[in-house]
Design a protein around this motif. Structure first.
Motif, mmCIF file in Angstrom:
data_model
loop_
_atom_site.group_PDB
_atom_site.id
_atom_site.type_symbol
_atom_site.label_atom_id
_atom_site.label_comp_id
_atom_site.label_asym_id
_atom_site.label_seq_id
_atom_site.Cartn_x
_atom_site.Cartn_y
_atom_site.Cartn_z
ATOM 1 N N LEU A 1 26.356 -20.759 -25.067
ATOM 2 C CA LEU A 1 26.214 -20.704 -26.458
ATOM 3 C C LEU A 1 25.612 -19.667 -27.080
ATOM 4 O O LEU A 1 26.008 -18.979 -28.237
ATOM 5 N N LEU A 2 24.748 -19.098 -26.188
ATOM 6 C CA LEU A 2 23.967 -17.935 -26.745
ATOM 7 C C LEU A 2 24.796 -16.531 -26.312
ATOM 8 O O LEU A 2 24.856 -15.748 -27.295
ATOM 9 N N TYR A 3 25.311 -16.299 -25.409
ATOM 10 C CA TYR A 3 25.889 -15.109 -24.812
ATOM 11 C C TYR A 3 27.293 -15.345 -24.545
ATOM 12 O O TYR A 3 28.094 -14.157 -24.355
ATOM 13 N N GLY A 4 27.962 -16.346 -24.815
ATOM 14 C CA GLY A 4 29.434 -16.350 -24.629
ATOM 15 C C GLY A 4 29.750 -16.607 -23.036
ATOM 16 O O GLY A 4 29.066 -16.955 -22.153
ATOM 17 N N ASP A 5 31.010 -16.204 -22.822
ATOM 18 C CA ASP A 5 31.803 -16.605 -21.572
ATOM 19 C C ASP A 5 30.894 -15.726 -20.269
ATOM 20 O O ASP A 5 30.804 -16.305 -19.249
ATOM 21 N N ARG A 6 30.518 -14.514 -20.727
ATOM 22 C CA ARG A 6 29.701 -13.865 -19.287
ATOM 23 C C ARG A 6 28.384 -13.855 -19.749
ATOM 24 O O ARG A 6 27.714 -12.773 -20.191
ATOM 25 N N TRP A 7 27.860 -15.042 -19.872
ATOM 26 C CA TRP A 7 26.304 -15.235 -20.154
ATOM 27 C C TRP A 7 25.421 -15.015 -19.157
ATOM 28 O O TRP A 7 24.216 -14.914 -19.674
ATOM 29 N N THR A 8 25.734 -14.712 -17.853
ATOM 30 C CA THR A 8 24.526 -14.841 -16.927
ATOM 31 C C THR A 8 23.628 -13.931 -16.827
ATOM 32 O O THR A 8 22.520 -13.788 -17.000
ATOM 33 N N VAL A 10 11.750 -21.457 -21.563
ATOM 34 C CA VAL A 10 11.890 -20.437 -22.172
ATOM 35 C C VAL A 10 13.371 -20.020 -22.581
ATOM 36 O O VAL A 10 13.595 -19.674 -23.893
ATOM 37 N N ALA A 11 14.326 -20.531 -22.196
ATOM 38 C CA ALA A 11 15.653 -20.665 -22.399
ATOM 39 C C ALA A 11 15.677 -21.568 -23.854
ATOM 40 O O ALA A 11 16.524 -21.091 -24.719
ATOM 41 N N ARG A 12 15.244 -22.478 -23.531
ATOM 42 C CA ARG A 12 14.967 -23.516 -25.031
ATOM 43 C C ARG A 12 14.432 -22.694 -26.066
ATOM 44 O O ARG A 12 14.929 -22.700 -27.096
ATOM 45 N N GLY A 13 13.363 -21.900 -25.858
ATOM 46 C CA GLY A 13 12.606 -21.298 -26.960
ATOM 47 C C GLY A 13 13.542 -19.924 -27.451
ATOM 48 O O GLY A 13 13.460 -20.056 -28.618
ATOM 49 N N ARG A 30 15.035 -19.963 -31.297
ATOM 50 C CA ARG A 30 14.742 -18.886 -32.361
ATOM 51 C C ARG A 30 15.979 -18.270 -32.951
ATOM 52 O O ARG A 30 16.068 -17.922 -33.903
ATOM 53 N N ARG A 31 16.867 -18.381 -31.943
ATOM 54 C CA ARG A 31 18.324 -17.775 -32.284
ATOM 55 C C ARG A 31 18.915 -18.799 -33.308
ATOM 56 O O ARG A 31 19.593 -18.443 -34.302
ATOM 57 N N ALA A 32 18.945 -20.133 -33.272
ATOM 58 C CA ALA A 32 19.401 -21.075 -34.209
ATOM 59 C C ALA A 32 18.698 -20.994 -35.465
ATOM 60 O O ALA A 32 19.227 -21.046 -36.536
ATOM 61 N N ALA A 33 17.541 -20.751 -35.277
ATOM 62 C CA ALA A 33 16.758 -20.654 -36.807
ATOM 63 C C ALA A 33 17.019 -19.395 -37.475
ATOM 64 O O ALA A 33 17.272 -19.433 -38.778
ATOM 65 N N ALA A 34 17.217 -18.348 -36.855
ATOM 66 C CA ALA A 34 17.709 -17.130 -37.620
ATOM 67 C C ALA A 34 19.193 -17.302 -37.963
ATOM 68 O O ALA A 34 19.111 -16.815 -39.119
#
Length: 119
Positions: free
Chosen positions: A61-68, A99-102, A106-110
């Motif tokens: 969800l944060l980085y797309g298909d190439r998220w690793t 850390v990933a949840r945090g 933060r990204r969702a809030a922004a």
């Protein structure tokens, strides 16, 4: 007759396994989270996922298909370690999930600050 050497056969078999794993992983991250949300069951709390499924969903969800690699850099771990989590050969630590949840919060809030509440 075209005969492949052992290295070529191994590379071809690896590519087939990777393609299969990518297809399975894609179906389990976002679709799993959205299916649970759309089912209307539960009390609105976050879905109960295993640690690997949750970190995979957050990463995608944060980085797309190439998220690793993106997630690994933000967590401060080696991208190979994240790929091992994804493959199921290793498990992320609880700290990595926190850390990933945090990062996700933060990204969702922004994003919410930028677009505002729904119409």
């Amino acid at each position: 007759m075209n005969s492949m050497n052992a290295t070529e056969r191994r590379a071809e078999a690896l590519e087939r396994r990777l393609a299969r794993a990518r297809a399975e992983e894609k179906a389990t991250a976002i679709e799993t989270v959205m299916a649970r949300r759309d089912s209307g069951s539960g009390n609105g709390a976050p879905p109960e996922l295993g640690i690997t499924a949750e970190i995979s969903a957050i990463g995608e969800l944060l980085y797309g298909d190439r998220w690793t690699t993106g997630l690994a850099l933000d967590l401060g771990v080696n991208p190979r370690e994240v790929r091992r989590w994804k493959a199921g050969t290793d498990l992320p630590e609880e700290r990595d999930l926190k850390v990933a949840r945090g990062i996700a919060r933060r990204r969702a809030a922004a994003i919410m600050h930028l677009v505002g509440p729904g119409d």
